[in-house]
Design a protein around this motif. Structure first.
Motif, mmCIF file in Angstrom:
data_model
loop_
_atom_site.group_PDB
_atom_site.id
_atom_site.type_symbol
_atom_site.label_atom_id
_atom_site.label_comp_id
_atom_site.label_asym_id
_atom_site.label_seq_id
_atom_site.Cartn_x
_atom_site.Cartn_y
_atom_site.Cartn_z
ATOM 1 N N LYS A 264 36.585 42.507 40.441
ATOM 2 C CA LYS A 264 37.588 42.087 39.888
ATOM 3 C C LYS A 264 37.111 41.069 38.765
ATOM 4 O O LYS A 264 38.765 40.692 37.912
ATOM 5 C CB LYS A 264 37.725 40.474 40.870
ATOM 6 C CG LYS A 264 38.252 41.660 42.238
ATOM 7 C CD LYS A 264 39.266 42.533 42.632
ATOM 8 C CE LYS A 264 39.191 42.646 43.866
ATOM 9 N NZ LYS A 264 39.105 41.386 45.185
ATOM 10 N N ASN A 286 43.657 46.734 42.297
ATOM 11 C CA ASN A 286 43.068 45.837 42.218
ATOM 12 C C ASN A 286 42.895 44.760 41.086
ATOM 13 O O ASN A 286 42.157 43.566 41.147
ATOM 14 C CB ASN A 286 41.981 46.053 43.114
ATOM 15 C CG ASN A 286 42.535 46.694 44.545
ATOM 16 O OD1 ASN A 286 43.748 46.224 45.092
ATOM 17 N ND2 ASN A 286 41.518 46.928 44.971
ATOM 18 N N LEU A 287 42.420 44.973 40.261
ATOM 19 C CA LEU A 287 41.742 44.713 39.087
ATOM 20 C C LEU A 287 42.916 43.667 37.827
ATOM 21 O O LEU A 287 43.317 44.080 36.882
ATOM 22 C CB LEU A 287 40.721 45.971 38.107
ATOM 23 C CG LEU A 287 40.380 46.610 38.872
ATOM 24 C CD1 LEU A 287 39.737 47.493 37.770
ATOM 25 C CD2 LEU A 287 39.501 45.557 39.527
#
Length: 989
Positions: A264, A286-287
């Motif tokens: 992350k 999601n990054l």
């Protein structure tokens, strides 16, 4: 009370004395180390002298002290130009915790025993020096070591196990060393690591250890170009603090693990040039902190997930993969997008209309896909777009007017689409270096305002419907190198001002409606190599001045209305292609063109004549009284020839004439035939022998001398000989360069094959440098001649690598394959092992096909050839670096004087690492050059008497040789860069 005050004052006095004594001791240590262990040629440590007023080292250059107690805590001598060995003595300062000596000329090995003195330090930074030998061992006493940086040295061997016990280590940097083994799993024990760099190390092939998943504090992991293979381990997802992940230029395979979506904190993810396959994991979406994403040059496939397309990255590279499907519309809404490259995939559909509207795009490359529809109108909305590359798609419609207002654009490639309509006028005026619009459906004319595009060097607009005259204002573009206006509807005449375009190299104007005469002024374009004016309506005579073009090798004037005779001046040209067919030419074909190889060039000109060039009609001549006598003589000669034939047939093979079935190919203008050569292939004329055959010196009756290579056996009898023959013919038959040997003709029959070259009077560079014969033409070579040879050979190789199409890798560059003519001008020769660079992708790197065995000559072979069967241009660069060292030393690559297990590269490297300060004589010799020179006395051929300026030039060439022979191919310059470095007047930086 008074007693207490007195006691305090006494203690302060004692402490002051102790600190003063300690300070004096530290000063003595520093001064002693400088005197005994270091050389300070630039005088930056001149204040390291103990005098009455200068006893406190805290005021000395590069020294940092504790502000509270005045103890020396750090020594930072970065980029001070110091040399010598590792200064162990510094560690006698008990308070020292930081030693930083990067960007100097320190060398030698680092021994673990004296290094134990330094066990108290926290930081050791030795980057960009010349230390060698095994990596230093660190005993358990180094429990406080937190930063260890040894990048860009010459350390070798495996990473010691002791490194896995440095449990306080937070940063480890071993980039750019010649380490062995694989990436060790024990590095996963260093749980305090925040930064690990093992890039450009060239380990043995091995995986990323799964133990790296233990490094949860890691923020920076760099394993670029270090021979990492296998899959990316799932444990990579444990590195939740990771900000930068760089695994580029390796052999990673398999799919990208879904666990990578756990990173992350990632800001940059670089995975280009691997063999990764499968789809991009959805979890990458999601990054949200990621700004640079590069997975180019892999085998990734499938559609681009919308979640990934929605990431607000700055740089987005998916190029050179197998992606399909349409681009999600959301990708164009990204306000951060600057650099967008997805070329060489199979994307379909239309490009999102809003591309560029919400961000300041600078580079946009979607070429070689299957996009259709119209161009996005807002690409330059942010007024920052510099490169627009969309070629090889199915895009249609007109070029938006807004593109013409994009003053930042400097590079446009739109070829091979279905674009139509007129090009916006302002589009022609942009400050471009390249404008490529070929193979579309564009129309209109070139406006006069094109003269504003002063930086334009490549104008390629072929295969459209452009019309009108070619404006004379185009002659204002003095930087034009490449002009392709072919396959359009241009009319009018060729501008006579073309002589102002001094940099022109290629002109293609075929298949238009041009009329008028060919301007003779084109002869001023001295760099012109290709001129194609075929399929027009040109009239008048062929200008004899064309024969003055020094490097023209392609001339096509076919299918016009040209008249008059073929100028004999064209015989001066070294033509690879020549075509004047289908015109109205008349008269006798110049004798030098009266060869079968040129026959198609003259067809369709009923007025031309020549003897023995059927179907060209023979030239008529008036009968003379001696005609009958001539016929009689011919008949008598024929009869004698028939009687002698039986005798000739019984002669040895090297004296027989070739069979009529022999295949003869002529590559240059010559005044002889194979029958003039064959009788002279006798034992007395042999001047050399090699693995593929014998070399003869043949002197013709005209006085011309040739070199003839007669290959062992006949076709099909010896595969390696057949390969040499084919390679020489295929490559040298089309190559034209002043520093590459000329192949004049070849002949292949059932019993023999031979190749005919220009003869080089002074033999090979290897002979001149290393022959023990005293009757050499030049002995010894002076430096001016050696430098000229180096530059000429470099230019020949640069032509092969960068200008030949396809590019060619020689694979056997050595001094014996550099021939010297009567003026000592070099020619690169012997192309028996040469291969075209087919630009196949191997981990994303372009190179030739794999080789079944190592090719080249011992001492010249690049080190990477030992662990890979692939080579590219950098292999030639390494070999050329060896030749440069030969020119400096006059020693063979494996001369016995270097010592056991040493070659010229190792010898030169060690000499470079251990050079001493220049002597007074050397300083005097180099007083005109800035900086300090190396002591090259052990390297330079003692027979050369060098002037001051020459000594500096030798040093520069030596530095270039070291660059060329770098262990890492990526660190070597290209041959084009080598030529630039050699030509530069200033010393090498």
């Amino acid at each position: 009370m008074t007693t207490t005050i007195t006691t305090s004052l006494f203690l302060l006095l004692v402490l002051s004395c102790v600190l003063q004594a300690s300070s004096n001791g530290d000063a003595e240590i520093l001064s002693r180390v400088k005197t005994s262990r270091l050389s300070d040629p630039e005088g930056k440590l001149n204040d390291w002298v103990i005098t009455g007023d200068n006893r406190n080292p805290c005021n000395w250059t590069g020294i940092t002290c504790d502000s509270k107690n005045g103890a020396v805590t750090a020594i930072d001598l970065s980029d001070y130009g110091i040399s010598g060995g590792f200064p162990y003595g510094f560690c006698r300062i008990r308070t020292l915790i930081n030693i930083t000596l990067s960007k100097n000329n320190l060398n030698g090995t680092i021994d673990s025993s004296p290094l134990s003195l330094c066990s108290r330090i926290h930081v050791l930074i030795l980057t960009e020096n010349s230390f060698s030998g095994n990596l230093p061992e660190f005993s358990p006493e180094f429990r406080n070591l937190r930063v260890l940086e040894l990048e860009s040295n010459f350390f070798s061997g495996e990473i010691p196990e002791s490194y896995g016990k440095l449990t306080s280590l937070q940063a480890l940097n071993l980039n750019g060393n010649s380490l062995g083994g694989i990436v060790p799993a024990f590095l996963g024990n260093l749980t305090e690591l925040t930064r690990l760099e093992l890039a450009y190390v060239q380990f043995e092939p091995g995986p990323i250890p799964s133990t790296f998943g233990n490094l949860t504090k890691m923020t920076y992991l760099r394993l670029t170009n270090s021979n990492i293979v296998g899959e990316i381990p799932d444990s990579i997802g444990n590195l939740v603090s990771l900000v930068n992940l760089d695994l580029a230029q390796n052999g990673l395979s398999g799919e990208i693990p879904e666990s990578i979506g756990k990173l992350k904190s990632i800001y940059q993810m670089v995975l280009y040039i691997n063999q990764l396959s499968g789809k991009l994991p959805e979890s990458i979406g999601n990054l949200t902190a990621m700004r640079n994403f590069d997975v180019s040059q892999n085998n990734l496939s499938g559609e681009l997930p919308e979640t990934i397309a929605a990431l607000q990255v700055v740089s987005f590279h998916l190029n050179d993969n197998l992606f399909t499907g349409e681009l999600p519309r959301g990708i164009a809404l990204n306000p951060n997008l600057v650099d967008f490259k997805i070329f060489n995939n199979s994307f379909t559909g239309s490009l999102p209309t809003s591309f560029g509207k919400f961000s300041g795009l600078t580079e946009f490359d979607v070429s070689t896909n299957r996009f259709s529809g119209e161009l996005p109108p807002y690409l330059c909305y942010g007024k920052k777009l510099e490169k627009l590359i969309i070629f090889s798609n199915q895009l249609s419609g007109e070029i938006p007017e807004t593109y013409g207002e994009c003053d930042t654009l400097n590079y446009i490639r739109m070829a091979d689409n279905k674009l139509s309509g007129e090009v916006p006028v302002r589009f022609w005026e942009l400050p471009l270096t390249r404008l490529e619009l070929s193979n579309n459906r564009l129309e209109g004319s070139i406006p006069l305002s094109i003269s504003k595009a002063r930086r334009l060097s490549q104008l390629e607009i072929s295969g459209n419907n452009f019309s009108g005259a070619i404006p004379a204002r185009i002659c204002d573009l003095g930087g034009l190198r490449d002009v392709d206006l072919s396959r359009n509807r241009f009319s009018g005449s060729i501008p006579s001002c073309i002589n102002r375009l001094k940099n022109l190299e290629r002109v293609e104007m075929q298949e238009n409606m041009l009329d008028g005469e060919i301007p003779s002024s084109v002869s001023s374009c001295a760099k012109l190599t290709e001129l194609n004016l075929s399929d027009n309506r040109l009239r008048g005579e062929i200008p004899p001045e064309l024969g003055e073009l020094p490097v023209l090798n392609y001339l096509d004037l076919s299918n016009n209305q040209l008249s008059g005779e073929i100028p004999a001046e064209l015989l001066k040209l070294k033509l690879n292609l020549f075509n004047v067919s289908d015109n109205k030419l008349s008269g006798k074909i110049p004798s030098g063109f009266q060869q079968d190889v040129f026959l198609p060039s003259f067809l369709g000109n009923p007025g031309l004549c020549a003897p023995d060039m059927d179907p060209i009609r023979p030239c008529r001549s008036k009968p003379e009284p001696r005609f009958i006598l001539v016929i009689s003589v011919v008949c008598i000669v024929a009869l004698i020839g028939a009687l002698v034939w039986l005798f000739i047939k019984t002669k040895p093979l090297f004296q027989r004439k070739p069979n009529r079935t022999d295949k003869v190919t002529i590559f240059q203008r010559i005044g002889f035939t194979e029958e003039d050569i064959y009788p002279q292939l006798t034992e007395d004329n042999i001047i050399g022998s090699g693995g593929s055959g014998l070399v003869y010196r043949v002197t013709l009756k005209s006085g011309q001398t040739l070199a003839v290579k007669k290959l062992w056996g006949g076709p099909g009898q010896k595969p390696e000989s057949e390969s040499v023959f084919r390679s020489e013919v295929e490559i040298l038959g089309r190559v034209r360069h002043g520093n590459i040997v000329k192949l004049l003709m070849c002949c292949s029959g059932e019993e023999f094959r031979f190749l005919v070259y220009e003869y080089m009077e002074n033999g090979s560079l290897g002979d001149v440098l290393h022959s023990e014969k005293e009757h050499r033409a030049v002995s010894p070579l002076d430096w001016t001649t050696r430098f000229s040879i180096a530059l000429g050979a470099a230019q020949g190789l640069a032509y092969l690598h960068h200008d030949s199409v396809p590019a060619i890798v020689h694979r056997d560059v050595k001094s014996n394959n550099i021939l010297l003519d009567h003026e000592m001008k070099p020619r690169v020769a012997d192309f028996g092992l040469a291969k075209p660079l087919r630009r196949e992708v191997n981990n994303g790197v372009s190179d030739v096909s794999p080789m079944s065995c190592v090719a080249g000559s011992y001492g010249y072979i690049a080190p990477e050839y030992g662990y890979t069967s692939r080579v590219n241009e950098k292999s030639d660069v390494y070999s050329f670096g060896v030749v440069l060292l030969e020119l400096i030393t006059s020693k063979r690559p494996n001369d016995s004087s270097f010592g056991e297990n040493k070659d010229i590269v190792k010898f030169a490297m060690e000499s470079a690492l251990s050079y001493s300060s220049p002597s007074p004589e050397d300083k005097a010799m180099n007083q005109d050059s800035p900086g300090n020179c190396r002591d090259l006395s052990k390297l330079v051929d003692p027979k050369m008497e060098l002037s001051r300026g020459e000594y500096g030039e030798v040093e520069k060439v030596f530095e270039i040789a070291l660059l060329c022979t770098s262990s890492f191919p990526i660190s070597r310059p290209t041959m084009r860069k080598v030529v630039e470095l050699l030509k530069e007047k200033k010393p090498l930086e």
